[in-house]
Design a protein around this motif. Sequence first.
Motif, short mmCIF file in Angstrom:
data_model
loop_
_atom_site.label_atom_id
_atom_site.label_comp_id
_atom_site.label_asym_id
_atom_site.label_seq_id
_atom_site.Cartn_x
_atom_site.Cartn_y
_atom_site.Cartn_z
N THR A 32 0.78 -1.11 -0.06
CA THR A 32 -0.17 0.09 0.01
C THR A 32 0.94 1.34 0.08
OG1 THR A 32 0.03 -0.15 2.48
CG2 THR A 32 -1.72 -1.29 1.26
N ALA A 33 0.12 2.41 -0.18
CA ALA A 33 1.04 3.73 -0.01
C ALA A 33 1.86 3.88 1.17
CB ALA A 33 -0.07 4.86 -0.26
N HIS A 90 -3.37 0.79 -2.98
CA HIS A 90 -2.18 0.29 -3.58
C HIS A 90 -1.91 1.17 -4.91
CE1 HIS A 90 -3.21 -3.42 -1.34
NE2 HIS A 90 -1.85 -3.63 -1.70
N PRO A 91 -0.67 1.03 -5.61
CA PRO A 91 -0.08 1.92 -6.44
C PRO A 91 -1.18 1.79 -7.58
CG PRO A 91 1.76 0.93 -5.73
CD PRO A 91 0.69 0.08 -4.94
N HIS A 92 -1.54 0.48 -8.01
CA HIS A 92 -2.61 0.74 -9.09
C HIS A 92 -4.00 1.52 -9.01
CE1 HIS A 92 -4.34 -2.84 -6.92
NE2 HIS A 92 -5.57 -2.46 -7.56
N GLU A 93 -4.12 1.80 -7.72
CA GLU A 93 -5.27 2.38 -7.52
C GLU A 93 -5.04 4.07 -7.40
OE1 GLU A 93 -8.01 -0.28 -4.31
OE2 GLU A 93 -5.86 0.15 -3.74
N LEU A 94 -3.74 4.58 -7.36
CA LEU A 94 -3.31 5.78 -7.53
C LEU A 94 -3.26 6.39 -8.87
CD1 LEU A 94 -0.79 5.43 -4.43
CD2 LEU A 94 -3.31 6.35 -4.25
N SER A 95 -3.46 7.60 -9.29
CA SER A 95 -2.89 8.43 -10.21
C SER A 95 -1.48 8.49 -10.18
CB SER A 95 -3.70 10.06 -10.47
OG SER A 95 -3.17 10.70 -9.32
#
Length: 277
Positions: free
Chosen positions: A100-101, A139-144
């Motif tokens: 996660t972040a 998680h990175p794939h959920e972030l711009s």
Amino acid sequence: MTASISFRGVTKTFPVRGPGGARQRTEFTAVDRVDLDVAAGEFVVLVGPSGCGKSTLLDLLGGLTRPTAGEILLNGTPVTGPGLDRSTVFQQYALLPWRTAQGNVEFGLESIGLPRRQRAARAREYLGLVGLAGFEDRHPHELSGGMKQRVAIARSLAYDPDVLLMDEPFAALDAQTRESLQDELLRIWRRTGKTVLFITHGIEEAVYLGGRVAVLTSRPGRVKAVLPIDLGSRGEAQEAQDLRSSPEFARHRHEIWSLLRDEVSRAQQLEKEAAPV
């Protein structure tokens, strides 16, 4: 604690293979006799044509490679290798996709042996600093793209380095996100007082961010000029104005482009000469 940086006559060459193979090894000079001082807490930007050695200088300061000649001092002490007093933010975010972040920010803290509870608290603190409070579990794939770069900045700041090295960190972002993160970075820099050495190809980005801008020549990279940037106070009131459209901004931009124009042409010519026929 912030750190002062001094490049003293720094040259870096790399061995390259000539047309005849190993028997005709030659040397490629990336940077040549670079002298540059950065005061503690200063924000300095490096600009120059492609291939002029900007990233090489950051690698040398980061201790990832050693100069062929000259030396680099950090608070008066020669740089001989990597250290926790320096941290780098790259163009590519290099986040761990399975974390996660918060987990990504904690990753660097694990290497210094910080206890779990302290790691978690510090990760939340720095995610909040970069404007990502509430996104700790994403998680990175959920972030711009912009949010990923914020995580990368938080990860670099979390273990409290003296120097922040930034290698075109906003180059892959769209214009609106890039400008937003430029403002965010200036806010973080003012709050933390870190010494920042920032690389960019963008003249406007250099003018907007830098307290000083160092212009490098085409290969091999040398310091052609170091220009102070005076845009007045950049407090909250000033940020509300469009600095990019001010006469002072235009003057600085023109001055840097005037220094770069011949270097860019020379770099393009070198590329043509090096291209296979």
